[in-house]
Design an enzyme around this catalytic site. Structure first.
Site, PDB file in Angstrom:
ATOM      1  N   THR A   2       0.766  -1.201   0.000  1.00 21.66           N
ATOM      2  CA  THR A   2       0.000   0.000   0.000  1.00 21.66           C
ATOM      3  C   THR A   2       0.785   1.232   0.000  1.00 21.66           C
ATOM      4  O   THR A   2       0.554   2.064   0.487  1.00 21.66           O
ATOM      5  CB  THR A   2      -0.893   0.034   1.141  1.00 21.66           C
ATOM      6  OG1 THR A   2      -0.136   0.042   2.259  1.00 21.66           O
ATOM      7  CG2 THR A   2      -1.864  -1.022   1.158  1.00 21.66           C
ATOM      8  N   GLU A 330      -2.908  -6.724   9.509  1.00 20.69           N
ATOM      9  CA  GLU A 330      -3.725  -7.499   8.567  1.00 20.69           C
ATOM     10  C   GLU A 330      -4.299  -6.518   7.554  1.00 20.69           C
ATOM     11  O   GLU A 330      -4.913  -5.523   7.910  1.00 20.69           O
ATOM     12  CB  GLU A 330      -4.831  -8.226   9.340  1.00 20.69           C
ATOM     13  CG  GLU A 330      -5.438  -9.387   8.586  1.00 20.69           C
ATOM     14  CD  GLU A 330      -6.394  -8.943   7.498  1.00 20.69           C
ATOM     15  OE1 GLU A 330      -6.128  -9.235   6.311  1.00 20.69           O
ATOM     16  OE2 GLU A 330      -7.395  -8.274   7.823  1.00 20.69           O
ATOM     17  N   HIS A 331      -4.150  -6.835   6.269  1.00 22.39           N
ATOM     18  CA  HIS A 331      -4.249  -5.836   5.197  1.00 22.39           C
ATOM     19  C   HIS A 331      -5.658  -5.608   4.655  1.00 22.39           C
ATOM     20  O   HIS A 331      -5.891  -4.653   3.913  1.00 22.39           O
ATOM     21  CB  HIS A 331      -3.343  -6.303   4.057  1.00 22.39           C
ATOM     22  CG  HIS A 331      -2.866  -5.236   3.144  1.00 22.39           C
ATOM     23  ND1 HIS A 331      -3.319  -3.931   3.174  1.00 22.39           N
ATOM     24  CD2 HIS A 331      -1.946  -5.274   2.142  1.00 22.39           C
ATOM     25  CE1 HIS A 331      -2.708  -3.231   2.242  1.00 22.39           C
ATOM     26  NE2 HIS A 331      -1.878  -4.016   1.607  1.00 22.39           N
ATOM     27  N   CYS A 332      -6.650  -6.437   5.014  1.00 27.42           N
ATOM     28  CA  CYS A 332      -7.894  -6.395   4.252  1.00 27.42           C
ATOM     29  C   CYS A 332      -8.611  -5.051   4.358  1.00 27.42           C
ATOM     30  O   CYS A 332      -9.258  -4.615   3.404  1.00 27.42           O
ATOM     31  CB  CYS A 332      -8.825  -7.539   4.648  1.00 27.42           C
ATOM     32  SG  CYS A 332      -9.715  -7.318   6.194  1.00 27.42           S
TER      33      CYS A 332
END
Length: 615
Positions: A2, A330-332
């Site tokens: 990101t 955690e990327h979600c």
């Protein structure tokens, strides 16, 4: 992956008066523009062409012509996307894409999708450092609950703050077909989280630790230190057996973890313990060792011992025995820009200031409770297998840190060069010298100036990049020719980044159309085969040789993530005014190429800096 600090103008005047309420500007932000199908396909051909042979390009052009033909399924798919974009309540045509992209992933997310930051070192011991982080995070949470966290402004433009709703009490829930998210601010869980506890892992044991008292006042830093000491005392006296560390299950492929989780939840006691973890504000991982060096600290932050982790939680603070600390994310629902703002807020002032701001007060040692699980032989075997498999997976990932203490944005700007373009072109030159090719390169570009904005996928290789690399490798080219090629490539890089920031990029648009066909193709009468997705342009452009992302903050030393393919080198970089720190990752089978790349990169940065300085 990101993070990009530059931001393009969206046409909103810099004098706009924005709301000071955290979420007060969301409806006023512009919408992500939906490109036309023809514009997207034209850009797709432009973007993939530098990576293709003439034969591959011809095949791709034929596939695009078929894709754009009258009556093509792609036309119906795009029309459906236009319909969705125009629906009341839709904030972005990517609103369905993001869950599908992140939650649809079926392999393990640990190491593959999570990312980390290594914080700057302090003199604090482990308990003090962990208590300081908890105090700062809780202060941020309470300010967020009151919508008193100031909205981020960039060049006079407010950015979306929606991702902040995923910071506290968010947990990714594994599913057989697609994961879901358990998170506040939803119909299932309205408003902010009312949880008052965090979960602390130590020596494989999980403990619930209250961080907010019964009357809503946070515990003082000294109280928290006492609570953490209780956790370590209990964990040290009885370390968890290797086949009982339930957190190891979060490293499994998602469908497999979903099946195991269902078995766990069949026991009411287990269900209660899992609920405690999933509703916790965040996780604190207390390690019983000190990493030998910075790279070891980074590696442990990236994956570590799965027995002392719970990778499905949105935020995990990891504190080593010597007080060194970082965060795993955690990327979600969270991109790097949001985490950077959060980390800067937590680390930007001392614990006493945070405590005063949040109303923290002395209340005694907070309650500490061991989370217990009843595990049969099958579950214990499952945990042991998951733990072994992840340890092997971590060992199969090679990493390296590279630091440039004498190069940063100040130097690049003094040479009249975009700092990000300088870094990216240095990566291209080093990669060509290390592997003999110029390969597909991904860079994450932030788009939070839009409603529900997240990131756009930029492909770095342009015709100008190829010309630049060729000029640098041409023994007959003089310095003036090399400089001209360098500056032309940098200008092309900046122009493409601005296109991405303004929503003019092809990959995610084409990808979402592919996903719509899978979800609704039959209903739309759009089931015909689309050869674009088998074309050399699509497959070659998306086969990363370099996957890059930046995270500029004075509060972090390193940023990192795992590589994305068997041929990929992950490049996570912290580019600041006076230095550049990079964390590299790649499969161990091709580790030598990564090390060769690192050495060439050192030379490339010096060579390019000297080239511009001699102008």
């Amino acid at each position: 992956m990101t993070v990009t600090s530059t931001q393009a103008s969206t046409g909103t005047a810099a004098t706009t008066e924005w709301s000071t309420s955290t979420f007060g500007n969301e409806e006023r932000l512009p919408r992500v523009p939906l490109p036309t199908l023809d514009d997207t396909c034209a850009r797709f051909l432009d973007w993939c062409a530098p990576l293709l042979t003439p034969e591959q390009l011809a095949a791709t052009e034929a596939a695009v012509a078929e894709y754009l033909a009258e009556g093509s399924p792609a036309r119906a798919l795009h029309a459906d996307l236009e319909r969705f974009d125009a629906e009341p309540g839709t904030r972005s045509w990517l609103d369905v894409f993001w869950p599908a992209r992140y939650l649809g992933r079926r392999d393990r997310i640990a190491l593959n999708a999570n990312f980390f930051f290594l914080f700057q070192d302090t003199d604090a011991d482990q308990f003090t450092r962990a208590a300081e982080l908890i105090t700062g995070a809780v202060a941020f949470k309470l300010a967020l609950d009151a919508e008193a966290v100031p909205p981020v402004l960039q060049r006079g433009q407010a950015l979306s703050m929606e991702q902040n709703k995923f910071l506290f009490s968010e947990t990714r829930i594994p599913g057989a077909e697609q994961d879901t998210v358990r998170v506040p601010y939803t119909d299932q869980w309205p408003g902010p989280s009312t949880a008052r506890h965090v979960v602390v892992f130590n020596r494989g044991n999980a403990f619930a630790l209250d961080v907010i008292g019964p009357d809503g006042a946070p515990y003082s830093p000294e109280d928290l230190k006492a609570g953490l000491a209780e956790v370590v005392k209990a964990g040290g006296n009885s370390p968890a057996a290797p086949d009982t560390t339930v957190g190891s299950l979060t490293t499994k492929a998602r469908a497999e973890w979903a099946a195991t989780r269902a078995r766990l939840l069949a026991d009411p006691g287990n269900a209660a313990s899992i609920d405690t973890i999933e509703t916790a504000l965040f996780v604190v991982n207390l390690e019983s060792f000190a990493p030998k060096d910075v790279q070891a600290a980074c590696d442990h932050l990236l994956h570590g011992d799965s027995g002392n982790r719970y990778f499905d939680k949105s935020v995990s603070f990891i504190v080593f025995a010597d007080g060194r600390a970082g965060i795993n994310v955690e990327h979600c629902g969270l991109d790097g820009t949001t985490i950077l703002s959060f980390v800067d807020a937590v680390l930007g002032r001392g614990a006493e200031e945070h405590a005063a701001a949040s109303g923290a007060r002395t209340q005694g040692t907070p309650p500490v409770r061991l989370l217990e699980f009843t595990l049969d032989d099958e579950l214990r075997a499952d945990i042991a297998a998951a733990r072994r498999a992840f340890a092997e997976y971590g060992a199969a990932t090679a990493t390296r840190t590279v630091s440039f203490p004498d190069f940063g944005t100040k130097v690049a700007k003094s040479l009249k060069m975009s700092p990000d373009a300088f870094a990216q072109l240095a990566y291209q030159l080093a990669h060509k010298r290390a592997k003999g090719i110029t390969g597909a390169t991904y860079e994450s570009i932030a788009t939070r100036q839009y409603q529900n904005g997240r990131t756009e996928a930029m492909r770095v290789v342009t015709p100008e990049v190829l010309a630049f690399v060729a000029a640098m490798e041409d023994t007959g080219a003089d310095a003036a020719a090399k400089r001209a090629a360098f500056r032309a490539a940098a200008e092309a890089h900046v122009a493409r980044a601005k296109d991405c920031q303004q929503g003019r990029a092809p990959e995610q648009h084409l990808w979402e159309l592919q996903l719509i066909q899978k979800r609704r193709g039959e209903q739309l009468g759009a089931t015909g085969h689309l050869s674009l997705y088998d074309s050399p342009g699509w497959t070659v452009m998306r086969n990363d040789y370099l996957s890059t992302s930046s995270a500029p903050s004075v509060n972090i030393q390193y940023f990192g993530f795992g590589s994305t393919s068997p041929t990929c080198i992950g490049i996570a970089y912290v580019l600041l005014p006076d230095h550049l720190n990079i964390y590299l990752s790649t499969p161990a089978a091709v580790a030598e190429q990564m090390h060769t790349f690192a050495e060439h990169l050192r030379d490339a940065v010096t060579e390019l800096r000297d080239l511009l300085a001699s102008e």
